[in-house]
Design an enzyme around this catalytic site. Sequence first.
Site, PDB file in Angstrom:
ATOM      1  N   ASP A   1      -5.230   8.470  10.069  1.00  0.00           N
ATOM      2  CA  ASP A   1      -4.022   8.028  10.236  1.00  0.00           C
ATOM      3  C   ASP A   1      -3.893   8.494  11.684  1.00  0.00           C
ATOM      4  O   ASP A   1      -3.944   9.626  12.193  1.00  0.00           O
ATOM      5  CB  ASP A   1      -3.112   8.653   9.160  1.00  0.00           C
ATOM      6  CG  ASP A   1      -3.182   7.984   7.864  1.00  0.00           C
ATOM      7  OD1 ASP A   1      -3.598   6.790   7.984  1.00  0.00           O
ATOM      8  OD2 ASP A   1      -3.124   8.441   6.904  1.00  0.00           O
TER       9      ASP A   1
ATOM     10  N   GLU B   1       0.791  -0.978  -0.036  1.00  0.00           N
ATOM     11  CA  GLU B   1      -0.087  -0.037   0.035  1.00  0.00           C
ATOM     12  C   GLU B   1       0.865   1.077   0.056  1.00  0.00           C
ATOM     13  O   GLU B   1       1.902   1.440   0.819  1.00  0.00           O
ATOM     14  CB  GLU B   1      -1.019   0.006   1.273  1.00  0.00           C
ATOM     15  CG  GLU B   1      -1.804  -1.030   1.324  1.00  0.00           C
ATOM     16  CD  GLU B   1      -2.799  -0.864   2.683  1.00  0.00           C
ATOM     17  OE1 GLU B   1      -2.623   0.221   3.414  1.00  0.00           O
ATOM     18  OE2 GLU B   1      -3.129  -1.907   3.251  1.00  0.00           O
TER      19      GLU B   1
END
Length: 250
Positions: free
Chosen positions: A56, A45
Amino acid sequence: MNKLENVFKNKKSSNIAYIVGGYPSIEYTRNFLVNLEKTPIDILEIGIPYSDPIADGKIISEASFKASQNNVTPDTIFDLLISEKENIKTPLVFLVYYNLIYAYGLDNFIKKSTEANISGLIIPDLPYEEAHEFVEKLKNNNISFIPLISVTSENRIQKLVSQGSGFIYAVASLGVTGTTQVSHERLTNFIQKIKTHTSLPVAIGFGIKSKQDITDLRGISDGVIVGTSIVKLTESNNPDEMVMRLNELF
């Protein structure tokens, strides 16, 4: 069968890693990409740097911010991948926020992704209700849409997997990346529930930090996804060391 599903077909449990594109430098990313075959990574990824990465945690957010400060843009990542695509054999997926795709232009983003040999997209801020048109465009260009399904979204599993291809991304924690997982028992039940609604492979990510975490989760999922720990390793700015550490981790 697409490239991603083929990876899972050939392995009992696949290794999926995440990096921030262009962090700590674009040359580091280039070096790492062309040496992927020396690592146990089956799918990589690549996060496209973004100013407001809502999914995140601190480490990945800071890496993304630093890459953005170094003028790493979607075009920077596309140019790198297109220039090196003959040297990259490992399937690649983007983790990218929809705002970036929208600003770039949906069709342009898909066109460039195809040129860069991107096999799939993970889009944390694109809700099911607004994804249909874009998912159809991806399908027409043989790019997988990889849905994120959280343990808090159990009542929406059937809907969410209906848009998916390649694999399903099961979120193992209640927060952002790098946070603590929910209990192993709850994760086991969660994965089993997803599998009653889809024949796609199910990989598990968020909160997977150590070799022990990976070992514990191999038995209940088709793949394990490690992000924060790997982004932290890239801080050394030493691709050779990264290859060695990945072989130790997986």
